[in-house]
Design an enzyme around this catalytic site. Structure first.
Site, PDB file in Angstrom:
ATOM      1  N   ARG A 115     112.052  77.222  18.047  1.00 61.16           N
ATOM      2  CA  ARG A 115     113.165  77.343  19.013  1.00 61.16           C
ATOM      3  C   ARG A 115     112.600  77.128  20.410  1.00 61.16           C
ATOM      4  O   ARG A 115     111.401  76.945  20.577  1.00 61.16           O
ATOM      5  CB  ARG A 115     113.831  78.713  18.887  1.00 61.16           C
ATOM      6  CG  ARG A 115     112.836  79.861  19.015  1.00 61.16           C
ATOM      7  CD  ARG A 115     113.476  81.228  18.881  1.00 61.16           C
ATOM      8  NE  ARG A 115     112.455  82.275  18.857  1.00 61.16           N
ATOM      9  CZ  ARG A 115     112.704  83.552  18.929  1.00 61.16           C
ATOM     10  NH1 ARG A 115     113.940  83.985  19.039  1.00 61.16           N
ATOM     11  NH2 ARG A 115     111.726  84.436  18.894  1.00 61.16           N
ATOM     12  N   ASN A 153     118.537  82.086  25.491  1.00 59.94           N
ATOM     13  CA  ASN A 153     117.618  83.155  25.118  1.00 59.94           C
ATOM     14  C   ASN A 153     116.245  82.874  25.702  1.00 59.94           C
ATOM     15  O   ASN A 153     115.702  81.781  25.535  1.00 59.94           O
ATOM     16  CB  ASN A 153     117.490  83.242  23.590  1.00 59.94           C
ATOM     17  CG  ASN A 153     116.711  84.471  23.170  1.00 59.94           C
ATOM     18  OD1 ASN A 153     117.174  85.587  23.343  1.00 59.94           O
ATOM     19  ND2 ASN A 153     115.514  84.278  22.648  1.00 59.94           N
ATOM     20  N   GLU A 154     115.721  83.818  26.407  1.00 57.87           N
ATOM     21  CA  GLU A 154     114.339  83.785  26.897  1.00 57.87           C
ATOM     22  C   GLU A 154     113.882  82.386  27.307  1.00 57.87           C
ATOM     23  O   GLU A 154     112.973  81.799  26.702  1.00 57.87           O
ATOM     24  CB  GLU A 154     113.397  84.354  25.833  1.00 57.87           C
ATOM     25  CG  GLU A 154     113.600  85.836  25.614  1.00 57.87           C
ATOM     26  CD  GLU A 154     112.539  86.465  24.711  1.00 57.87           C
ATOM     27  OE1 GLU A 154     111.912  85.735  23.932  1.00 57.87           O
ATOM     28  OE2 GLU A 154     112.359  87.690  24.783  1.00 57.87           O
ATOM     29  N   CYS A 159     108.494  71.006  29.739  1.00 60.34           N
ATOM     30  CA  CYS A 159     108.569  69.723  29.055  1.00 60.34           C
ATOM     31  C   CYS A 159     107.926  68.687  29.979  1.00 60.34           C
ATOM     32  O   CYS A 159     108.130  68.727  31.190  1.00 60.34           O
ATOM     33  CB  CYS A 159     110.027  69.369  28.798  1.00 60.34           C
ATOM     34  SG  CYS A 159     110.257  67.718  28.122  1.00 60.34           S
ATOM     35  N   CYS A 164     111.532  64.364  32.774  1.00 65.72           N
ATOM     36  CA  CYS A 164     111.096  65.490  33.613  1.00 65.72           C
ATOM     37  C   CYS A 164     110.190  64.991  34.728  1.00 65.72           C
ATOM     38  O   CYS A 164     110.305  65.405  35.888  1.00 65.72           O
ATOM     39  CB  CYS A 164     110.356  66.536  32.769  1.00 65.72           C
ATOM     40  SG  CYS A 164     111.477  67.476  31.719  1.00 65.72           S
ATOM     41  N   GLU A 310     117.078  93.892  24.848  1.00 65.18           N
ATOM     42  CA  GLU A 310     116.362  93.818  23.563  1.00 65.18           C
ATOM     43  C   GLU A 310     115.239  94.829  23.556  1.00 65.18           C
ATOM     44  O   GLU A 310     114.440  94.905  24.503  1.00 65.18           O
ATOM     45  CB  GLU A 310     115.721  92.439  23.371  1.00 65.18           C
ATOM     46  CG  GLU A 310     116.600  91.387  22.787  1.00 65.18           C
ATOM     47  CD  GLU A 310     115.813  90.119  22.436  1.00 65.18           C
ATOM     48  OE1 GLU A 310     114.664  90.224  21.981  1.00 65.18           O
ATOM     49  OE2 GLU A 310     116.364  89.037  22.652  1.00 65.18           O
ATOM     50  N   TRP A 318     105.378  90.724  15.218  1.00 66.25           N
ATOM     51  CA  TRP A 318     104.445  89.738  15.771  1.00 66.25           C
ATOM     52  C   TRP A 318     103.192  90.338  16.410  1.00 66.25           C
ATOM     53  O   TRP A 318     102.348  89.621  16.913  1.00 66.25           O
ATOM     54  CB  TRP A 318     105.165  88.861  16.815  1.00 66.25           C
ATOM     55  CG  TRP A 318     106.083  89.619  17.741  1.00 66.25           C
ATOM     56  CD1 TRP A 318     107.436  89.700  17.643  1.00 66.25           C
ATOM     57  CD2 TRP A 318     105.725  90.424  18.878  1.00 66.25           C
ATOM     58  NE1 TRP A 318     107.953  90.486  18.643  1.00 66.25           N
ATOM     59  CE2 TRP A 318     106.914  90.943  19.408  1.00 66.25           C
ATOM     60  CE3 TRP A 318     104.527  90.761  19.487  1.00 66.25           C
ATOM     61  CZ2 TRP A 318     106.940  91.788  20.525  1.00 66.25           C
ATOM     62  CZ3 TRP A 318     104.539  91.603  20.594  1.00 66.25           C
ATOM     63  CH2 TRP A 318     105.732  92.102  21.104  1.00 66.25           C
ATOM     64  N   GLU A 358     111.150  86.586  11.005  1.00 62.76           N
ATOM     65  CA  GLU A 358     111.491  87.905  11.532  1.00 62.76           C
ATOM     66  C   GLU A 358     111.995  88.865  10.458  1.00 62.76           C
ATOM     67  O   GLU A 358     112.591  89.898  10.765  1.00 62.76           O
ATOM     68  CB  GLU A 358     112.475  87.752  12.689  1.00 62.76           C
ATOM     69  CG  GLU A 358     111.771  87.109  13.877  1.00 62.76           C
ATOM     70  CD  GLU A 358     112.598  86.971  15.122  1.00 62.76           C
ATOM     71  OE1 GLU A 358     113.822  86.821  14.990  1.00 62.76           O
ATOM     72  OE2 GLU A 358     112.012  86.995  16.221  1.00 62.76           O
ATOM     73  N   HIS A 361     110.712  92.279  10.982  1.00 63.31           N
ATOM     74  CA  HIS A 361     110.889  92.900  12.311  1.00 63.31           C
ATOM     75  C   HIS A 361     111.747  94.153  12.159  1.00 63.31           C
ATOM     76  O   HIS A 361     112.623  94.209  11.299  1.00 63.31           O
ATOM     77  CB  HIS A 361     111.581  91.900  13.240  1.00 63.31           C
ATOM     78  CG  HIS A 361     111.481  92.256  14.690  1.00 63.31           C
ATOM     79  ND1 HIS A 361     112.238  93.247  15.266  1.00 63.31           N
ATOM     80  CD2 HIS A 361     110.697  91.769  15.673  1.00 63.31           C
ATOM     81  CE1 HIS A 361     111.930  93.334  16.548  1.00 63.31           C
ATOM     82  NE2 HIS A 361     110.985  92.448  16.823  1.00 63.31           N
TER      83      HIS A 361
HETATM   84  C1  GAL Z   1     112.470  88.299  21.499  1.00 62.03           C
HETATM   85  C2  GAL Z   1     113.517  87.256  21.171  1.00 62.03           C
HETATM   86  C3  GAL Z   1     114.331  87.662  19.960  1.00 62.03           C
HETATM   87  C4  GAL Z   1     113.424  88.105  18.840  1.00 62.03           C
HETATM   88  C5  GAL Z   1     112.527  89.204  19.345  1.00 62.03           C
HETATM   89  C6  GAL Z   1     111.583  89.747  18.293  1.00 62.03           C
HETATM   90  O1  GAL Z   1     111.491  87.816  22.364  1.00 62.03           O
HETATM   91  O2  GAL Z   1     114.386  87.084  22.253  1.00 62.03           O
HETATM   92  O3  GAL Z   1     115.121  86.577  19.557  1.00 62.03           O
HETATM   93  O4  GAL Z   1     112.691  87.022  18.393  1.00 62.03           O
HETATM   94  O5  GAL Z   1     111.734  88.694  20.389  1.00 62.03           O
HETATM   95  O6  GAL Z   1     110.746  90.726  18.832  1.00 62.03           O
END
Ligand code: GAL
Length: 691
Positions: A115, A153-154, A159, A164, A310, A318, A358, A361
């Site tokens: 992603r 997202n984040e 690139c 660019c 989040e 991770w 994930e 997670h």
């Molecule tokens: C964030 C991300 C989420 C998920 C999460 C897992 O950085 O925005 O989509 O991947 O980490 O810790």
């Protein structure tokens, strides 16, 4: 245009929710509705990474599942933070439009997968995003469940495709006007890099100014990408605020600039609770660092609430080693966020993904689908607590102290090839300066260098190597008007294109600080230098401290010397100086000193600034107190123990009452390991003092 403000009616207790992954599993949405309520969640973030389920083939849209789930959530009493899906593009799109795939520094176009791998410049991707966001906004922009827009997202990464690079050259042409001006600004005659045609600007290695401008350009591209995303949301749902989720310690873009594109700031917090923060680092450092990041993200919109959007309900997948949260940690970590101005707590994620990276997670509902797990109970208890904290909504942390943490400065430090390169540790240095305030329960804003600082009593600018135009004047005016400024080694070395100031460092701050820096010594780990307070000065500091890593050798031109080196060939040279100007004073710390110095120094600054501490007696190490104040003066105090052992805290007296038990704050507070208490007090007329 008046932008909507983030003013939730209740504290948000939410979660990333990916029902699109479960459409083929009968009954699971029914069970989700029950479990969401059982967990006392009141909102979900929906649609992140759902593009392939919304548009399975080009121009073929399937919104029926989203219609159904939003309606069900609404009926079920949930609010929806609706995400735009641009963080991950569908396979068909990458296949049909290869130009949207990101190109790496090596010039190779990335294969589709993972992603956050799209080109921010690509007109095709922008058009696709605009189209999707328009459809989402038209369809759901007026839905009563909609609470906010979560854009993408984040955002992260660069690139290096031809689009660019061409965009970069155009941006440079607009900025510099001529190659001659660019060559001057970048000092590109160095190593014969002089550019004689714009097309030659390709690889940027070796030219610091070029790398700096590349990061600025990429920030500019990301900001305009966000604007492109936000435009249809604003058109079709003008009352719904927008946000982006930012990450701590990530410096691809200037987050302050990105933050200006949205209505409120959100961030993703994943400390390794009950694990290791760093070698020999005590557990409470996690609390300290996390508070710093809260203040950093909140500091981007200081007078607005933010959102902890989040955080994991238990572990992450991770980290290599991600311990289970010990009892109390979930509650205390979440209350920390609330104490620093978050209007809620949201998790990643609600239900464990069945497959892929994930799947292990932490989640609210694990693969067992149960509501009687320890994690579920912790989440439910947080929901109950946030509900009980309802009156806090709209109040904010207030700060009279600020620390400058500036991305453009960080970029120059990261690129800095210098004798002290290995010892920079900029973020941890900022946190060393932040720590004594954290230990004293004094709120701090963490801000960019161009922020208005006139509201503060104390401003600390650690390692502000780069001074942008206007910064020196702003700092001078701040001191002139009664502020207390603290600078350190590596301040005022370069200008906005990373060219060294001529005539001696700290460049345009030389007059204000009253010092001239001649050399900088780099100390290997085995070498330290004692620093001793001078016998006679007004600061009242006494003692000997230890300098590590970096010692500037400087001359006090018009500053008073408060401490000198007591070792090395530079014994007797100034290590700490002070210069009064107008109604204020500027301190310069020429060397990296330890926590013993910082706590003594901060106590002196707080006293001189007239800032009252919430607790008269010192808090035990690893314990912090943080406050929020409502517009009418009501206050909430969060007392949090980040040690893995119990502590005893001497109470603050006054009118504080325990929010949960209604009891008056006792003379002695017993705080178990990783525990938190919340107190409230009615309005007083005093500003920022104990009631
Ligand atoms: C964030 C991300 C989420 C998920 C999460 C897992 O950085 O925005 O989509 O991947 O980490 O810790």
């Amino acid at each position: 245009m008046t932008l909507p403000r983030f003013r939730p009616a209740a504290l948000i207790h939410g979660s990333d929710y990916n029902p699109e992954q479960w459409r083929k599993v009968p009954g699971i949405w029914d069970s989700d509705m029950r479990l969401l309520n059982a967990a006392h969640l009141n909102s979900v973030t929906l649609g992140i990474f759902a593009w392939a389920e919304l548009e399975p083939a080009e121009g073929v849209y399937q919104f029926a599942w989203m219609d159904e789930i939003i309606d069900r959530l609404h009926t079920n009493g949930q609010r929806v933070i609706l995400a735009t899906p641009s963080g991950a593009k569908p396979n068909w799109m990458a296949e049909s439009y290869p130009e949207i795939r990101r190109v790496g520094d090596d010039g190779r176009r990335r294969v589709q997968g993972l992603r956050h791998n799209h080109c921010l410049t690509s007109p095709v991707y922008r058009a696709k995003v605009l189209q999707m966001n328009t459809l989402l906004a038209q369809r759901y922009g007026k839905h009563p469940a909609l609470l906010a827009w979560h854009i993408s997202n984040e955002y992260g990464g660069y690139c290096s495709c031809d689009l660019c690079k061409a965009g970069f050259r155009t941006w440079l042409q607009e900025k510099y006007g001529s190659l001659d001006a660019l060559n001057d600004a970048w000092w590109s005659r160095f190593w014969s890099h002089t550019y004689t045609a714009w097309e030659q600007i390709d690889r940027l290695d070796g030219i610091h100014g070029a790398k700096l401008d590349w990061k600025r350009f990429m920030t500019h591209q990301c900001a305009s990408f966000i604007r492109n995303e936000a435009a249809p949301l604003r058109t079709h749902s003008p009352d719904i605020p927008t946000t982006i989720n930012l990450m701590p310690g990530i410096t691809w873009y200037d987050h302050h600039t990105l933050g200006r594109e949205v209505d409120f700031i959100s961030w993703d917090s994943y400390p390794s609770w009950n694990g290791q923060h760093g070698e020999n680092s005590p557990h409470w450092h996690l609390g300290l660092w996390t508070t710093f990041w809260h203040d950093h993200f909140r500091g981007m919109k200081r007078d607005e609430p933010m959102l902890l959007i989040e955080t994991t309900p238990s572990q992450v997948n991770w980290a290599g080693v991600s311990p289970l949260k010990r009892p109390g940690v979930h509650r205390t970590a979440n209350l920390l966020g609330i104490s620093r101005g978050s209007e809620g707590v949201c998790y990643f994620q609600f239900r464990s993904s069945r497959g892929s990276s994930e799947k292990y997670h932490g989640t609210v509902v694990s693969h067992d689908g149960r509501d009687d797990t320890r994690v579920f109970r912790d989440v439910r208890a947080t929901g109950e607590l946030l509900h009980a904290l309802q009156p806090i909504v709209g109040s904010l942390p207030r700060a009279e102290v600020a620390i400058i943490y500036d991305y453009q400065n960080i970029w120059t430090l990261n690129e800095m090839e210098s004798p002290v390169k290995q010892a920079l540790n900029h973020t941890s240095t900022c946190i060393d300066h932040y720590a004594p305030f954290w230990h004293s329960g004094v709120g701090v804003d963490v801000i960019e260098q161009s922020a208005d600082i006139s509201r503060y009593r104390i401003v600390i600018a650690p390692m502000l190597q780069m001074l942008l135009p206007g910064t020196a004047q702003r700092l001078s005016a701040f001191v002139e008007n009664g502020g207390i400024l603290v600078t350190t080694y590596l301040t005022g070395y370069v200008n906005e294109t990373d060219l060294c100031f001529l005539g001696g460092f700290p460049g345009p701050l030389r007059e204000l600080l009253g010092v001239r820096i001649e050399e900088i010594d780099a100390l290997p780990a085995y070498r330290t230098v004692p620093v001793t307070a001078t016998a006679d000065h007004r600061l009242g500091l006494s003692g000997t401290w230890t300098a590590r890593d970096i010692c500037e050798l400087l001359h006090a031109e018009s500053a008073e010397v408060l401490a000198t080196y007591a070792g090395e060939f530079y014994a007797g040279m100034p290590a700490v100086t002070r210069k009064a100007t107008g109604r204020g004073v500027a301190y310069h710390l020429a060397a990296r000193l330890g926590h013993d110095f910082h706590s003594l120094f901060a106590a002196t600054l707080l006293r001189d600034a007239g800032i009252t501490l919430p607790f008269a007696a010192p808090l035990p190490t690893g314990v912090t107190a943080q406050t929020r104040t409502a517009a009418d003066g009501r206050r909430w105090l969060f007392l949090m123990n980040f040690n893995e052992t119990a502590v005893t805290v001497a109470g603050a007296g006054g009118a504080w009452r325990d929010v949960e038990s209604s009891a008056a704050m006792p003379a002695t507070i017993e705080l178990p390991a990783c525990a938190a208490r919340i107190y409230s007090a009615p309005a007083t007329n005093q500003k920022n003092t104990t009631p």
